[in-house]
Design a protein around this motif. Structure first.
Motif, PDB file in Angstrom:
ATOM      1  N   VAL A 279       8.714 -10.769   5.445  1.00 56.35           N
ATOM      2  CA  VAL A 279       8.665 -10.606   6.983  1.00 56.35           C
ATOM      3  C   VAL A 279       7.275 -10.011   6.953  1.00 56.35           C
ATOM      4  N   TYR A 280       6.372  -9.478   6.161  1.00 57.89           N
ATOM      5  CA  TYR A 280       4.982  -8.970   6.323  1.00 57.89           C
ATOM      6  C   TYR A 280       4.346  -9.751   5.201  1.00 57.89           C
ATOM      7  N   ARG A 281       3.056  -9.907   5.180  1.00 56.21           N
ATOM      8  CA  ARG A 281       2.364 -10.499   4.110  1.00 56.21           C
ATOM      9  C   ARG A 281       2.258  -9.685   2.927  1.00 56.21           C
ATOM     10  N   PRO A 282       2.624 -10.316   1.731  1.00 56.54           N
ATOM     11  CA  PRO A 282       2.980  -9.289   0.634  1.00 56.54           C
ATOM     12  C   PRO A 282       1.808  -8.520   0.108  1.00 56.54           C
ATOM     13  N   LYS A 283       0.609  -9.058   0.318  1.00 59.70           N
ATOM     14  CA  LYS A 283      -0.375  -8.236  -0.042  1.00 59.70           C
ATOM     15  C   LYS A 283      -0.526  -7.029   0.443  1.00 59.70           C
ATOM     16  N   TYR A 284       0.106  -6.658   1.949  1.00 60.74           N
ATOM     17  CA  TYR A 284       0.274  -5.520   2.622  1.00 60.74           C
ATOM     18  C   TYR A 284       1.300  -4.505   1.914  1.00 60.74           C
ATOM     19  N   VAL A 285       2.159  -5.240   1.700  1.00 60.90           N
ATOM     20  CA  VAL A 285       3.383  -4.496   1.047  1.00 60.90           C
ATOM     21  C   VAL A 285       2.889  -3.811  -0.512  1.00 60.90           C
ATOM     22  N   LEU A 286       2.118  -4.628  -1.026  1.00 57.96           N
ATOM     23  CA  LEU A 286       1.447  -4.173  -2.274  1.00 57.96           C
ATOM     24  C   LEU A 286       0.768  -2.994  -2.059  1.00 57.96           C
ATOM     25  N   SER A 287       0.077  -2.977  -1.103  1.00 54.49           N
ATOM     26  CA  SER A 287      -0.955  -1.969  -0.832  1.00 54.49           C
ATOM     27  C   SER A 287      -0.021  -0.542  -0.482  1.00 54.49           C
ATOM     28  N   TRP A 288       0.984  -0.849   0.166  1.00 48.12           N
ATOM     29  CA  TRP A 288       1.823   0.280   0.809  1.00 48.12           C
ATOM     30  C   TRP A 288       2.392   1.017  -0.442  1.00 48.12           C
ATOM     31  N   LEU A 322       9.695  -1.036  -9.722  1.00 48.84           N
ATOM     32  CA  LEU A 322       9.574  -2.392 -10.070  1.00 48.84           C
ATOM     33  C   LEU A 322       9.300  -3.307  -8.577  1.00 48.84           C
ATOM     34  N   SER A 323       9.164  -2.446  -7.432  1.00 50.95           N
ATOM     35  CA  SER A 323       9.084  -3.185  -6.363  1.00 50.95           C
ATOM     36  C   SER A 323       7.750  -3.944  -6.030  1.00 50.95           C
ATOM     37  N   THR A 324       6.935  -3.948  -6.953  1.00 56.92           N
ATOM     38  CA  THR A 324       5.817  -4.729  -6.768  1.00 56.92           C
ATOM     39  C   THR A 324       6.240  -5.995  -7.587  1.00 56.92           C
ATOM     40  N   ALA A 381      -2.334   9.023 -10.112  1.00 55.86           N
ATOM     41  CA  ALA A 381      -2.614   9.227  -8.899  1.00 55.86           C
ATOM     42  C   ALA A 381      -3.810   8.281  -8.245  1.00 55.86           C
ATOM     43  N   ILE A 382      -4.852   8.620  -9.011  1.00 59.32           N
ATOM     44  CA  ILE A 382      -6.556   7.734  -8.362  1.00 59.32           C
ATOM     45  C   ILE A 382      -6.191   6.587  -8.484  1.00 59.32           C
ATOM     46  N   LEU A 383      -5.462   5.999  -9.514  1.00 58.93           N
ATOM     47  CA  LEU A 383      -5.353   4.447  -9.891  1.00 58.93           C
ATOM     48  C   LEU A 383      -4.543   3.850  -8.742  1.00 58.93           C
ATOM     49  N   GLY A 384      -3.659   4.645  -8.237  1.00 57.65           N
ATOM     50  CA  GLY A 384      -2.711   4.042  -7.231  1.00 57.65           C
ATOM     51  C   GLY A 384      -3.420   3.928  -5.992  1.00 57.65           C
ATOM     52  N   VAL A 385      -4.335   4.911  -5.683  1.00 63.25           N
ATOM     53  CA  VAL A 385      -5.303   4.734  -4.251  1.00 63.25           C
ATOM     54  C   VAL A 385      -6.058   3.376  -4.732  1.00 63.25           C
ATOM     55  N   ALA A 388      -4.262   0.153  -4.310  1.00 63.19           N
ATOM     56  CA  ALA A 388      -3.976   0.083  -2.711  1.00 63.19           C
ATOM     57  C   ALA A 388      -5.075  -0.715  -1.971  1.00 63.19           C
ATOM     58  N   LEU A 389      -6.120  -0.223  -2.514  1.00 61.36           N
ATOM     59  CA  LEU A 389      -7.385  -0.757  -1.732  1.00 61.36           C
ATOM     60  C   LEU A 389      -7.759  -2.245  -2.421  1.00 61.36           C
ATOM     61  N   VAL A 390      -7.426  -2.629  -3.510  1.00 55.19           N
ATOM     62  CA  VAL A 390      -7.667  -3.802  -4.079  1.00 55.19           C
ATOM     63  C   VAL A 390      -6.987  -5.182  -3.612  1.00 55.19           C
ATOM     64  N   HIS A 391      -5.938  -4.797  -3.057  1.00 54.41           N
ATOM     65  CA  HIS A 391      -4.993  -5.659  -2.695  1.00 54.41           C
ATOM     66  C   HIS A 391      -5.468  -6.369  -1.314  1.00 54.41           C
ATOM     67  N   LEU A 392      -6.270  -5.380  -0.486  1.00 53.53           N
ATOM     68  CA  LEU A 392      -6.486  -5.788   0.861  1.00 53.53           C
ATOM     69  C   LEU A 392      -7.286  -7.057   1.050  1.00 53.53           C
ATOM     70  N   PRO A 393      -8.372  -7.459   0.340  1.00 57.56           N
ATOM     71  CA  PRO A 393      -9.186  -8.451   0.702  1.00 57.56           C
ATOM     72  C   PRO A 393      -8.589  -9.642   0.125  1.00 57.56           C
ATOM     73  N   ILE A 394      -7.436  -9.708  -0.543  1.00 51.46           N
ATOM     74  CA  ILE A 394      -7.027 -10.886  -1.341  1.00 51.46           C
ATOM     75  C   ILE A 394      -6.538 -12.126  -0.389  1.00 51.46           C
ATOM     76  N   LYS A 395      -7.056 -13.281  -0.419  1.00 53.72           N
ATOM     77  CA  LYS A 395      -6.874 -14.545   0.479  1.00 53.72           C
ATOM     78  C   LYS A 395      -5.732 -15.082  -0.009  1.00 53.72           C
ATOM     79  N   ASP A 396      -4.460 -15.107   0.878  1.00 52.76           N
ATOM     80  CA  ASP A 396      -3.348 -15.384   0.492  1.00 52.76           C
ATOM     81  C   ASP A 396      -3.135 -16.694   1.222  1.00 52.76           C
ATOM     82  N   GLU A 397      -3.825 -17.597   1.551  1.00 54.13           N
ATOM     83  CA  GLU A 397      -3.313 -18.923   2.222  1.00 54.13           C
ATOM     84  C   GLU A 397      -2.892 -19.952   1.185  1.00 54.13           C
ATOM     85  N   SER A 398      -1.843 -20.713   1.453  1.00 57.15           N
ATOM     86  CA  SER A 398      -1.474 -21.384   0.322  1.00 57.15           C
ATOM     87  C   SER A 398      -2.317 -22.494   0.217  1.00 57.15           C
ATOM     88  N   LEU A 399      -2.377 -22.923  -1.158  1.00 59.85           N
ATOM     89  CA  LEU A 399      -3.205 -24.212  -1.699  1.00 59.85           C
ATOM     90  C   LEU A 399      -2.275 -25.412  -1.593  1.00 59.85           C
TER      91      LEU A 399
END
Length: 404
Positions: A279-288, A322-324, A381-385, A388-399
């Motif tokens: 339903v939602y873009r996977p990169k945002y789900v991963l950040s959450w 393992l929801s990632t 905990a620090i790595l989790g934050v 979360a930030l690393v996934h936001l700029p991913i360009k997820d358009e299909s090639l």
């Protein structure tokens, strides 16, 4: 109630056989957290010795995953999974027979290969290719959830085996379970054959071309970096949580209970996140997911330790465990196409397992040096934050021009 249109008999067959094989290997792997203390005590080892064997296991699982994924893409998952089930059982036999060196070889290298050949990249590849894009992430979520059932089912079994047969006896039984799962590869082969798409006569992208294309994509690198954090977090918690709970004065059964609850809620979370990523873009789900892990970890470590808080932590972290996998594998299939999904997910998963190596090994090493897990919990905990930030700029358009 009618069956969903994408849930064909071939896909059901792949689910039944492939995820059962994955359940056995993943369940035995999850039991390592229960074995680490008793086996070290039985053999008079420092905690870091078995931690190193588990760390090598996780690293080899990741190192072999791109190759087993590529082999499954080319030759079929059934052949690779059958070899993997045999290798996993053989590695457990070597662990049962040997000292520190043979345990590192058996559990670390041989069983590491076996797990690579029976886990996500191999089993989910045929699912991704058999299901149309609009249902793919949901199907991957279901496959991941079913494969995770072994985590839940084998934890109480392993605990009972350790209590009645000792750590070495439990390892022998886990080896036998792996061997008896080998015939399921025949069923998996029938499902793959029935679900195979018609042959395409035009040029198909080679594995090398697919890998070069993916590695030139900035989003693939960011996804790989984020999955490193996933491996670090889940392996540190899975291996060292029982020991941490013992330090907090909780009962001997608290660790097994926590891992059982994690396994149960992992099934729910993996399926749920697969649906959510449809339903939602996977990169945002991963950040959450990664941000949620950081919050849950801090709340547990800084709060009181009792049965209620432990169960709340285990349930919460289980939902995010393992929801990632469904959004990560679904994102790879969407951007790069499903043809080489097993190999490309395997490359990303190698990063996951480098994190797993460090999560397991550093947990034992830092504890031996400080007699505390506090540094590891804060790092988790620090790595989790950060993830979360690393996934936001991913360009997820299909090639490949696939629909979103």
């Amino acid at each position: 109630m009618t069956r969903p249109v994408w849930l064909s008999p071939a896909v059901l067959t792949i689910f039944m056989a492939g995820t059962t094989m994955m359940s056995v290997s993943m369940g035995a792997r999850q039991a390592q957290g229960l074995l680490i203390g008793p086996l070290s005590l039985d053999r008079d080892w420092p905690l870091a010795t078995f931690s190193l064997a588990v760390a090598v296991h996780n690293l080899m699982w990741g190192a072999f995953q791109p190759f087993t994924g590529a082999a499954a893409d080319r030759f079929g998952a059934a052949r690779v999974a059958a070899l993997g089930a045999f290798a996993f059982g053989l590695g457990m036999v070597l662990t049962a027979l040997g000292g520190a060196t043979l345990t590192t070889l058996g559990l670390g290298v041989v069983s590491g290969f076996g797990l690579a050949a029976t886990s996500f990249a191999v089993v989910l590849g045929p699912v991704g290719r058999a299901v149309s894009p609009q249902y793919r992430t949901t199907a991957l979520g279901i496959g991941s959830a079913l494969g995770s059932l072994g985590m839940m089912a084998l934890i109480p079994v392993a605990q009972a085996l350790i209590a009645h047969l000792g750590a070495t006896g439990a390892i022998w039984v886990l080896a036998c379970l792996s061997f008896v799962s080998i015939p399921l590869a025949l069923i998996l082969h029938r499902g793959e054959k029935a679900a195979a798409p018609p042959a395409i006569t035009t040029h198909q992208q080679s594995a090398g071309e697919a890998l070069r294309e993916a590695w030139a994509h900035p989003g693939f690198k960011l996804l790989t970096l984020g999955f490193f954090v996933c491996g670090f977090q889940v392996t540190f918690i899975g291996v060292h949580l029982p020991g941490y709970l013992a330090l907090c004065g909780m009962s001997k059964g608290a660790g097994a209970t926590a891992l059982l609850v994690i396994g149960l809620f992992n099934v729910i979370g993996t399926y749920g996140m697969g649906r959510l990523a449809q339903v939602y873009r996977p990169k945002y789900v991963l950040s959450w997911i990664y941000l949620g892990r950081a919050v849950v970890t801090l709340a547990f470590v800084l709060g009181p330790k009792n049965e209620a808080t432990l169960l709340a932590f285990a349930a919460s972290i289980g939902l995010l465990w393992l929801s990632t996998v469904p959004p990560t594998s679904g994102l790879i299939a969407h951007v790069f196409g499903p043809r080489h999904m097993g190999m490309l997910f395997g490359v990303v998963f190698f990063s996951h397992q480098i994190g797993s190596f460090l999560g397991s090994w550093l947990g034992g090493l830092i504890y031996d040096a400080t007699l505390s897990y506090d540094v590891m919990w804060m790092g988790t905990a620090i790595l989790g934050v950060a993830a979360a930030l690393v996934h936001l700029p991913i360009k997820d358009e299909s090639l490949r021009g696939q629909p979103a």
